[in-house]
Design a protein around this motif. Sequence first.
Motif, short mmCIF file in Angstrom:
data_model
loop_
_atom_site.label_atom_id
_atom_site.label_comp_id
_atom_site.label_asym_id
_atom_site.label_seq_id
_atom_site.Cartn_x
_atom_site.Cartn_y
_atom_site.Cartn_z
N ARG A 1 0.97 -1.25 0.06
CA ARG A 1 0.06 0.10 -0.01
C ARG A 1 0.86 1.30 -0.10
NH1 ARG A 1 -4.32 -2.21 4.59
NH2 ARG A 1 -5.02 -3.87 3.13
N PRO A 2 0.36 2.42 -0.36
CA PRO A 2 0.91 3.78 -0.31
C PRO A 2 1.80 3.88 0.84
CG PRO A 2 -0.98 4.19 -1.48
CD PRO A 2 -1.05 2.65 -0.96
N ALA A 3 1.15 3.55 2.08
CA ALA A 3 1.79 3.73 3.49
C ALA A 3 3.07 3.06 3.68
CB ALA A 3 0.83 3.46 4.52
N GLU A 4 2.82 1.65 3.24
CA GLU A 4 4.00 0.74 3.35
C GLU A 4 5.04 1.18 2.32
OE1 GLU A 4 0.83 -3.02 4.48
OE2 GLU A 4 1.61 -2.55 2.20
N LEU A 5 4.80 1.56 1.23
CA LEU A 5 5.97 1.91 0.54
C LEU A 5 6.28 3.55 0.76
CD1 LEU A 5 4.27 1.68 -3.22
CD2 LEU A 5 6.06 0.16 -1.95
N ALA A 6 5.64 4.16 1.34
CA ALA A 6 6.40 5.37 2.10
C ALA A 6 7.21 5.13 3.35
CB ALA A 6 5.25 6.27 2.64
N LEU A 7 6.79 3.82 3.86
CA LEU A 7 7.55 3.36 4.98
C LEU A 7 9.20 3.04 4.61
CD1 LEU A 7 8.23 2.44 8.06
CD2 LEU A 7 7.16 0.15 7.08
N VAL A 8 9.25 2.05 3.44
CA VAL A 8 10.50 1.77 3.17
C VAL A 8 11.17 2.83 2.49
CG1 VAL A 8 11.66 0.64 0.90
CG2 VAL A 8 9.58 -0.47 2.39
N HIS A 9 10.53 3.90 1.68
CA HIS A 9 11.24 4.99 1.07
C HIS A 9 11.39 6.20 2.19
CE1 HIS A 9 11.30 3.60 -2.87
NE2 HIS A 9 10.41 3.06 -2.70
N GLY A 10 10.93 5.84 3.62
CA GLY A 10 11.10 6.98 4.44
C GLY A 10 12.52 6.64 5.33
N PHE A 11 13.21 5.53 5.17
CA PHE A 11 14.48 5.15 5.75
C PHE A 11 15.64 5.83 4.74
CE2 PHE A 11 12.03 1.71 7.62
CZ PHE A 11 12.59 1.71 8.76
N SER A 12 16.49 6.45 5.43
CA SER A 12 17.61 7.33 4.92
C SER A 12 18.44 6.00 4.52
CB SER A 12 18.06 8.40 5.54
OG SER A 12 18.71 7.89 6.95
N HIS A 13 18.55 4.99 5.31
CA HIS A 13 19.56 4.06 5.26
C HIS A 13 18.84 2.79 4.26
CE1 HIS A 13 22.39 6.10 7.78
NE2 HIS A 13 21.40 6.20 8.67
N PRO A 14 19.52 1.85 3.91
CA PRO A 14 19.01 0.76 3.13
C PRO A 14 17.90 0.05 3.85
CG PRO A 14 21.42 0.71 2.96
CD PRO A 14 20.98 1.55 4.02
N SER A 15 16.69 -0.18 2.83
CA SER A 15 15.55 -0.78 3.36
C SER A 15 14.96 -1.57 2.27
CB SER A 15 14.59 0.06 4.19
OG SER A 15 14.06 1.18 3.66
N ALA A 16 14.39 -2.71 2.41
CA ALA A 16 13.42 -3.26 1.33
C ALA A 16 12.49 -4.18 1.77
CB ALA A 16 14.47 -3.94 0.34
N LEU A 17 11.30 -4.29 1.28
CA LEU A 17 10.48 -5.43 1.37
C LEU A 17 10.61 -6.59 0.63
CD1 LEU A 17 7.15 -3.34 1.21
CD2 LEU A 17 8.07 -4.04 3.20
N ARG A 18 10.41 -7.69 1.11
CA ARG A 18 10.73 -8.85 0.62
C ARG A 18 9.96 -10.00 1.20
NH1 ARG A 18 12.85 -12.75 3.89
NH2 ARG A 18 14.12 -12.03 5.54
N THR A 19 9.67 -10.98 0.21
CA THR A 19 8.79 -12.14 0.42
C THR A 19 9.24 -12.96 1.51
OG1 THR A 19 9.49 -13.30 -1.27
CG2 THR A 19 7.29 -12.14 -1.59
N ALA A 20 8.75 -13.36 2.58
CA ALA A 20 9.20 -14.21 3.54
C ALA A 20 10.04 -15.53 3.26
CB ALA A 20 8.20 -14.48 4.75
N VAL A 21 9.36 -16.30 2.52
CA VAL A 21 9.83 -17.64 1.84
C VAL A 21 11.23 -17.44 0.72
CG1 VAL A 21 9.43 -20.03 1.25
CG2 VAL A 21 7.93 -18.57 3.11
N THR A 22 10.35 -16.94 -0.33
CA THR A 22 11.06 -16.83 -1.44
C THR A 22 12.06 -15.73 -1.78
OG1 THR A 22 9.52 -15.90 -2.69
CG2 THR A 22 9.40 -18.38 -2.74
N CYS A 23 11.96 -14.84 -0.78
CA CYS A 23 13.01 -13.44 -1.00
C CYS A 23 12.83 -12.72 -2.15
CB CYS A 23 14.31 -14.19 -0.66
SG CYS A 23 14.59 -14.84 0.95
N ASP A 24 11.72 -12.71 -2.63
CA ASP A 24 11.45 -11.73 -3.60
C ASP A 24 11.33 -10.39 -3.13
OD1 ASP A 24 11.08 -13.64 -6.05
OD2 ASP A 24 9.42 -14.12 -4.90
#
Length: 171
Positions: A20-43
């Motif tokens: 969701r936009p709020a979740e993307l804002a969370l990832v992009h709100g970090f000044s240091h490296p951050s990413a969302l990935r799938t738990a099992v397959t690591c996409d």
Amino acid sequence: MSEPGLPFSSSILSAVEQPRPAELALVHGFSHPSALRTAVTCDIVAANPAFTRLFPGLEAGANLLTWMLLDPMARCVLADWETEARLLVGRFREMIGAAQSRRVEEVLRLCRRATDWERLWHGAVPEAASDERIVLVLEPDSGRETAMHAQTFTFEAPHRTWRLDTLVPAG
């Protein structure tokens, strides 16, 4: 995107699982490296610019496992590639037990191309899997080694099947 990163179709994630936009804002709100990935397959579902700068070729749509094992850049940016690869493969091995799917099989098939696969797959997970994990990264531009705290977070509400990975400088 680098070829070994294994793109995945966004259709793998159901409409409910799209960030969701709020979740993307969370990832992009970090000044240091951050990413969302799938738990099992690591996409990789989403990544901020600091993440994609530190890990070239590992942007949204890539796969962390195949990048780690098949993309030479992984060995260039991870000072202790061996430990990080053993941790990742070990965790993947533990998680796929109850999560067999076409996607798991696809990731396994690609990972088996790696010359280190059998050794990593059958090896022990190193002690570095502690609660306070430090990852040593080499800055792509300068080659300078930086110690980073590595943290992985889950989403409680709303529940999500992915994880938020973050790296922040240690000390």
